[in-house]
Design an enzyme around this catalytic site. Structure first.
Site, PDB file in Angstrom:
ATOM      1  N   ARG A  29      17.938   8.758  74.884  1.00  0.00           N
ATOM      2  CA  ARG A  29      17.600   7.553  75.652  1.00  0.00           C
ATOM      3  C   ARG A  29      16.549   7.815  76.734  1.00  0.00           C
ATOM      4  O   ARG A  29      16.615   7.303  77.829  1.00  0.00           O
ATOM      5  CB  ARG A  29      18.867   6.921  76.283  1.00  0.00           C
ATOM      6  CG  ARG A  29      19.974   6.607  75.286  1.00  0.00           C
ATOM      7  CD  ARG A  29      19.549   5.683  74.148  1.00  0.00           C
ATOM      8  NE  ARG A  29      20.668   5.413  73.264  1.00  0.00           N
ATOM      9  CZ  ARG A  29      20.918   6.089  72.139  1.00  0.00           C
ATOM     10  NH1 ARG A  29      20.099   7.052  71.722  1.00  0.00           N
ATOM     11  NH2 ARG A  29      21.948   5.767  71.399  1.00  0.00           N
ATOM     12  N   ARG A  30      15.600   8.694  76.371  1.00  0.00           N
ATOM     13  CA  ARG A  30      14.444   8.896  77.245  1.00  0.00           C
ATOM     14  C   ARG A  30      13.169   8.559  76.487  1.00  0.00           C
ATOM     15  O   ARG A  30      12.079   8.967  76.876  1.00  0.00           O
ATOM     16  CB  ARG A  30      14.335  10.366  77.657  1.00  0.00           C
ATOM     17  CG  ARG A  30      15.470  10.902  78.436  1.00  0.00           C
ATOM     18  CD  ARG A  30      15.058  12.309  78.891  1.00  0.00           C
ATOM     19  NE  ARG A  30      16.217  13.104  79.214  1.00  0.00           N
ATOM     20  CZ  ARG A  30      16.160  14.402  79.463  1.00  0.00           C
ATOM     21  NH1 ARG A  30      14.998  15.033  79.417  1.00  0.00           N
ATOM     22  NH2 ARG A  30      17.249  15.062  79.758  1.00  0.00           N
ATOM     23  N   GLY A  31      13.328   7.953  75.323  1.00  0.00           N
ATOM     24  CA  GLY A  31      12.144   7.510  74.597  1.00  0.00           C
ATOM     25  C   GLY A  31      11.605   8.490  73.560  1.00  0.00           C
ATOM     26  O   GLY A  31      10.523   8.300  73.018  1.00  0.00           O
ATOM     27  N   LEU A  32      12.371   9.567  73.255  1.00  0.00           N
ATOM     28  CA  LEU A  32      11.831  10.546  72.307  1.00  0.00           C
ATOM     29  C   LEU A  32      11.780  10.007  70.874  1.00  0.00           C
ATOM     30  O   LEU A  32      10.839  10.281  70.129  1.00  0.00           O
ATOM     31  CB  LEU A  32      12.637  11.846  72.358  1.00  0.00           C
ATOM     32  CG  LEU A  32      12.302  12.744  73.558  1.00  0.00           C
ATOM     33  CD1 LEU A  32      13.178  13.987  73.569  1.00  0.00           C
ATOM     34  CD2 LEU A  32      10.823  13.146  73.520  1.00  0.00           C
TER      35      LEU A  32
ATOM     36  N   PHE B 215      17.752  11.128  51.251  1.00  0.00           N
ATOM     37  CA  PHE B 215      16.779  12.154  51.661  1.00  0.00           C
ATOM     38  C   PHE B 215      16.652  12.183  53.175  1.00  0.00           C
ATOM     39  O   PHE B 215      17.127  11.295  53.857  1.00  0.00           O
ATOM     40  CB  PHE B 215      15.417  11.916  50.994  1.00  0.00           C
ATOM     41  CG  PHE B 215      14.804  10.558  51.229  1.00  0.00           C
ATOM     42  CD1 PHE B 215      14.124  10.263  52.404  1.00  0.00           C
ATOM     43  CD2 PHE B 215      14.913   9.547  50.262  1.00  0.00           C
ATOM     44  CE1 PHE B 215      13.556   9.012  52.610  1.00  0.00           C
ATOM     45  CE2 PHE B 215      14.350   8.288  50.457  1.00  0.00           C
ATOM     46  CZ  PHE B 215      13.670   8.018  51.632  1.00  0.00           C
TER      47      PHE B 215
ATOM     48  N   TYR C 295      16.391   0.921  63.447  1.00  0.00           N
ATOM     49  CA  TYR C 295      14.992   1.000  63.027  1.00  0.00           C
ATOM     50  C   TYR C 295      14.199  -0.295  62.999  1.00  0.00           C
ATOM     51  O   TYR C 295      12.982  -0.256  62.855  1.00  0.00           O
ATOM     52  CB  TYR C 295      14.912   1.693  61.656  1.00  0.00           C
ATOM     53  CG  TYR C 295      15.199   3.170  61.791  1.00  0.00           C
ATOM     54  CD1 TYR C 295      14.220   4.026  62.273  1.00  0.00           C
ATOM     55  CD2 TYR C 295      16.450   3.693  61.490  1.00  0.00           C
ATOM     56  CE1 TYR C 295      14.472   5.379  62.436  1.00  0.00           C
ATOM     57  CE2 TYR C 295      16.716   5.049  61.654  1.00  0.00           C
ATOM     58  CZ  TYR C 295      15.729   5.884  62.127  1.00  0.00           C
ATOM     59  OH  TYR C 295      15.973   7.216  62.308  1.00  0.00           O
TER      60      TYR C 295
END
Ligand SMILES: CC(C)(COP(=O)(O)OP(=O)(O)OC[C@H]1O[C@@H](n2cnc3c(N)ncnc32)[C@H](O)[C@@H]1OP(=O)(O)O)[C@@H](O)C(=O)NCCC(=O)NCCS
Length: 416
Positions: A96-99, A416, A130
């Site tokens: 939750r830091r945008g990674l 996958f 997503y």
């Protein structure tokens, strides 16, 4: 590559080396909550393309992972290059830091800048993640659970095909690999959502059971009707109060001929000492109609592939359309802004083109909804009924919905 911004003190995004691969795998699996053993490294190394991995480094600590497989995937009417996005994870300490957002940008902007695959697809660990990045639910899977007391299939045609029943072979899957690989390859163009498997991907599929080491399960077996169809399955022996209660998992059934599919099912359902059969099917799998009592299949619906249009023009020109279409689509895509704007799509069963245009739009569609409709299974009607897609007229919506729909429902049988 676009999006690959790394400042001192920031998290550095870069591919991992062969030497770093075991740590990369362990980091990702830890984020998924599982342990990594040597055989996982061997199996995953079969298919991972190191130059398409992303390791997220905080100093020398690996804190996130991602990767892309160069897949050849069946889409309506064609088999085309698709970026198979995989192994997306961020260590619990760095969430939750945008990674994830940065990884998504890194991958999608990179595919666009480098002119690579025009479409990306993934399996989502959670269906809530997503859509914000422009991926849409493009295929579904029906999981079925059949119990011994159910007369699952009751169809005279099975008895009539003694030739199929007498010719079938049931072997460890490894020993019939060339045969089943040939059947799979021949079926691929008619199976949107499935992707071509070279030897590495077949080894990957077949080694799954061994690597999982799920207690009591056999390695994969294949029952084959020569040149016609096969089923991949595994079994587990169980007893309950002295009564046989074994389980069968059917990973895929591929058959070019309808009765062959029924014969394969019938064969598997007659296995002695088994009490429960599980399978994961396309939503239009005929077995859902062949069941003597369909409620006894205990069918449940789940999302399967999520699709992202990387480049609207190349992606829409790459597939075929069920009927002729000549419409202008207005695409809204905040995350990949080069897709924003109006596109004229002209296409049909034999080919398609898609070009930017200044003409007024027939259909307004957000990127995720276009991704959802791409494989021809999620319907533009459904998306319009939900209010995500809007059309200038009901005729335009009818034309678009009919053209995008494809006769065979999309389904991917290998995670996958
Ligand atoms: C899912 C995961 C990769 C998210 O990484 P992250 O770096 O924390 O995500 P971000 O900080 O970039 O979040 C981006 C947005 O997605 C949302 N989001 C992140 N994870 C989410 C989840 N699991 N469910 C719903 N929303 C989620 C965030 O709230 C944020 O929303 P906002 O833009 O409205 O603030 C991470 O939690 C993880 O590794 N989970 C376990 C492994 C996994 O499930 N991976 C996905 C494999 S398909």
């Amino acid at each position: 590559m676009a999006g690959d911004v790394s400042r001192p003190g920031d998290i550095v995004f870069r591919p991992v080396t062969d030497e770093e691969f075991p740590r990369f795998l362990a980091t990702g699996m830890r984020a998924f909550g599982t342990a990594c053993r040597d055989e996982h490294v061997t199996r995953e190394r079969l298919v991972f393309e190191l130059d398409r991995t992303t390791g997220m480094f905080d100093g020398d600590r690996l804190v996130g992972t991602g990767g892309i497989f160069s897949l050849q995937m069946s889409v309506p009417g064609r088999v085309v290059p698709v970026a198979g996005v995989t192994f997306v994870s961020v260590a619990a300490s760095h969430r939750r830091r945008g990674l994830l957002t940065r990884l998504m940008r890194h991958q999608l902007h990179g595919l666009h800048a480098d002119g690579r695959e025009p479409i990306a697809a993934l399996w989502a660990s959670e269906s809530s993640i997503y859509r914000r990045f422009g991926y849409g639910p493009a295929s579904q899977t029906v999981s079925v659970e059949i119990r011994r007391d159910a007369r699952a299939i009751d169809d005279d045609r099975v008895a009539q095909r003694a030739d199929f029943r007498l010719s079938l072979r049931d072997e460890p899957a490894e020993t019939v690999l060339p045969e089943i690989a040939a059947i799979h390859a021949a079926h691929l163009p008619d199976a949107p959502g499935e992707f071509a498997r070279d030897n590495r991907w077949w080894q990957y599929r077949l080694s799954e059971a061994t690597v999982e080491r799920r207690s009591g399960w056999t390695p994969l077996s294949a029952v084959v009707i020569p040149d016609t169809g096969y089923a991949l399955y595994r079994t587990k022996s169980e007893w309950s109060d002295g009564v046989a209660a074994g389980e069968v998992e059917i990973l895929e059934i591929v058959a070019a001929e309808p009765t062959a599919q029924l014969v394969l099912w019938d064969y598997l359902l007659r296995r002695d000492l088994m009490a429960t059969w599980r399978a994961w099917l396309a939503i239009d799998d005929p077995i859902l109609l062949a069941a003597a009592d369909s409620r006894r299949l205990h069918a449940r619906l789940a999302d399967n592939l999520w699709v992202r249009i990387v480049d609207v023009d190349r992606a829409l020109a790459a597939r075929r359309y069920s009927v002729d279409i000549d419409l202008v689509l207005e695409v809204a895509d905040e995350f990949c802004p080069w897709n924003n704007g109006r596109w004229r799509l002209i296409g049909g069963p034999d080919g398609a083109s898609c070009e930017p245009t200044r003409q007024s739009a027939h259909l307004a569609v957000p990127a995720w909804a276009l991704g959802a409709a791409y494989l021809g299974t999620t319907s533009l009607y459904q998306l319009a009924r939900g209010g995500w897609v809007s059309a200038s007229s009901s005729a335009a919506l009818a034309q678009a919905a009919s053209a995008f729909r494809w006769p065979a429902a999309a389904h991917c049988s290998l995670v996958f």
